[in-house]
Design an enzyme around this catalytic site. Structure first.
Site, PDB file in Angstrom:
ATOM      1  N   GLY A   1       3.321   7.250  -1.197  1.00  9.84           N
ATOM      2  CA  GLY A   1       3.329   5.935  -0.550  1.00  9.84           C
ATOM      3  C   GLY A   1       4.234   5.923   0.656  1.00  9.84           C
ATOM      4  O   GLY A   1       4.663   6.974   1.145  1.00  9.84           O
TER       5      GLY A   1
ATOM      6  N   ASP B   1       0.225  -6.870   2.598  1.00 14.64           N
ATOM      7  CA  ASP B   1      -0.353  -5.586   3.023  1.00 14.64           C
ATOM      8  C   ASP B   1      -1.553  -5.270   2.137  1.00 14.64           C
ATOM      9  O   ASP B   1      -1.703  -4.141   1.674  1.00 14.64           O
ATOM     10  CB  ASP B   1       0.701  -4.478   2.980  1.00 14.64           C
ATOM     11  CG  ASP B   1       0.255  -3.229   3.721  1.00 14.64           C
ATOM     12  OD1 ASP B   1      -0.600  -3.343   4.636  1.00 14.64           O
ATOM     13  OD2 ASP B   1       0.748  -2.125   3.392  1.00 14.64           O
TER      14      ASP B   1
END
Ligand code: ADE
Length: 440
Positions: A31, A145
């Site tokens: 990530g 997001d």
């Protein structure tokens, strides 16, 4: 006693190691902040996903507030369509977020491999997405997001929303009741976020859900181009092309979600009342009555206690103050963007004037400015080199991008700070990598 950080004494163990009661295995993904690893609780044999956050990287990337937000946001959320946070551990150098393990991969991969979904399946997934997101909104948490990569699927093909790293809690809402930090992935970002006159996290998340619905139904993005500026222009116009073959019900809903005006955009409540949406809809039951979901667990190693638990780490208090662990920084290591209403010519002239005054050299090339540190004692690679470029969003709004090609972060920051000051952009409390703030 379970030991932390000890290598497993097994020749075939590969990369396996222990973190307290967890046996850590393969990498599930990478990530923004670090790796996500598969983990197994050796007492219960339950599977987990552990997000490992490198504190030095957090410091370098200036995302301490982002991590704090992710932890505080996730702690509040207990919904079948939202990835659960079970526990947070920390060492001197790492933070470990013990998350619910979701084993069906990303929705992104499903659509990349299989293309568009059958309308009925797209609707089912969209219903779950809306359930999860509206649940979070009702608790004052906005994702900010939302994109296919952040939507995971479980073994039964049900949605689990992950990565609340950019979420904003109510404390980030200013007195006008609007959010003022700009972030998110370009293709999924709402037009009002781009123009950054303050935005409602609810409405902008709704927009991103609309983009996800569009992709599930068509197999491609509604606003896309190789050029970032063109993506921004398309989003600002908000006229997604709706293919002829799409059902009227789906078209109507997509249109109402991808409404560029956040004030007239359909709300979560009204999405749930939409005829196309309602077909076969059974709302999920939140697990809010579960007690003590984020566990207090002390993890120790042989010699000394190098692992502390989440409660010691963040005080488990309302402030979640990790300031002792992280430096406060506020511009990106590589890229800073802000918006301005000034014309490109004036923007570039003022940038040139400011940086020349600071002692930097300037080269003009294809409408961009290359800003170069001129100290002779520095080697070519350690000298700062920054490209300044202006993108048009619409005839009265432009994005200035300051991209670091190489050189020292501290000097890059000084340069960005100076330029942001020049254009009246506040280097404010939000420590996010990308800033889009309207210049006065
Ligand atoms: N990748 C990122 N987060 C994950 C999770 N919670 N489960 C499985 N894979 C992941």
């Amino acid at each position: 006693m379970v030991f932390a950080g000890r290598q497993k004494n097994n020749k075939n163990a590969g990369e396996e190691w222990y973190l307290g009661k967890y046996e850590i295995g393969r990498t599930l993904g990478e990530g923004n902040f670090g790796k996500v690893k598969y983990a197994k609780d050796i007492q219960t044999q339950h599977s987990f996903a552990i997000k490992i956050i490198d504190k030095t990287r957090v410091i370098k990337l200036k995302i301490s507030d982002q991590i704090k937000r992710e932890i505080s946001a996730l702690k509040l959320l207990k919904h079948p369509n939202v990835v659960r946070l079970h526990e947070v551990l920390a060492s001197k150098t790492k933070i470990y977020m013990v998350l619910e393990y979701v084993n069906g991969g990303e929705l992104f991969d499903t659509i990349s491999t299989n293309g568009k979904q059958q309308e009925s399946n797209a609707r089912k997934l969209f219903q779950q997405l809306i359930d999860g997101v509206s649940y979070c909104h009702d608790r004052g948490v906005f994702h900010r997001d939302l994109k296919l990569e952040n939507v995971l699927l479980d073994a039964n093909g049900n949605i689990k929303i992950s990565d609340f790293g950019l979420s904003a809690l109510p404390e980030h809402i200013r007195e006008d009741g609007l959010l003022h930090t700009t972030c998110g992935s370009p293709n999924y970002v709402a037009p009002e976020v781009l123009s950054n006159r303050g935005y409602d996290g609810r409405a902008s998340d709704t927009w991103s859900c609309g983009v996800i619905l569009y992709v599930m139904l068509t197999g491609y993005l509604p606003f896309d181009d190789r050029n970032l500026a063109v993506i921004y222009q398309k989003i600002a116009k908000g006229d997604a092309r709706l293919p002829k073959w799409m059902s009227l019900g789906a078209k109507n809903l997509v249109k109402r979600i991808l409404d560029p005006n956040p004030k007239t955009r359909i709300t979560m409540r009204d999405i749930k009342l939409d005829e196309w949406f309602k077909e076969g809809y059974t709302p999920a039951k939140p697990n809010d009555d579960e007690v003590m979901s984020v566990q207090e667990t002390a993890v120790e190693n042989q010699e000394s206690r190098t692992y502390i638990n989440a409660f010691e780490l963040i005080g488990m208090c309302s402030s979640l103050d990790l300031s002792g662990f992280f430096e406060k920084e506020d511009v990106s290591e590589r890229k800073v963007r802000f918006t301005s209403t000034l014309l490109p010519k004036e923007l570039l002239e003022r940038i040139e004037h400011t940086v020349t005054h600071m002692g930097f050299g300037v080269e003009k090339c294809n409408g961009k400015l290359k800003i170069i540190e001129e100290h002779k004692e520095h080697s070519e690679s350690s000298r700062l080199s920054v490209t300044a470029e202006v993108f048009e969003i619409n005839p009265s709004l432009y994005v200035v991008e300051l991209r670091k090609n190489c050189g020292e972060v501290s000097i890059y920051r000084q340069l960005c700070d100076k330029l942001m000051k020049e254009f009246g952009v506040s280097s404010n409390q939000e420590h996010l990598a990308t800033k889009l703030v309207e210049a006065s």
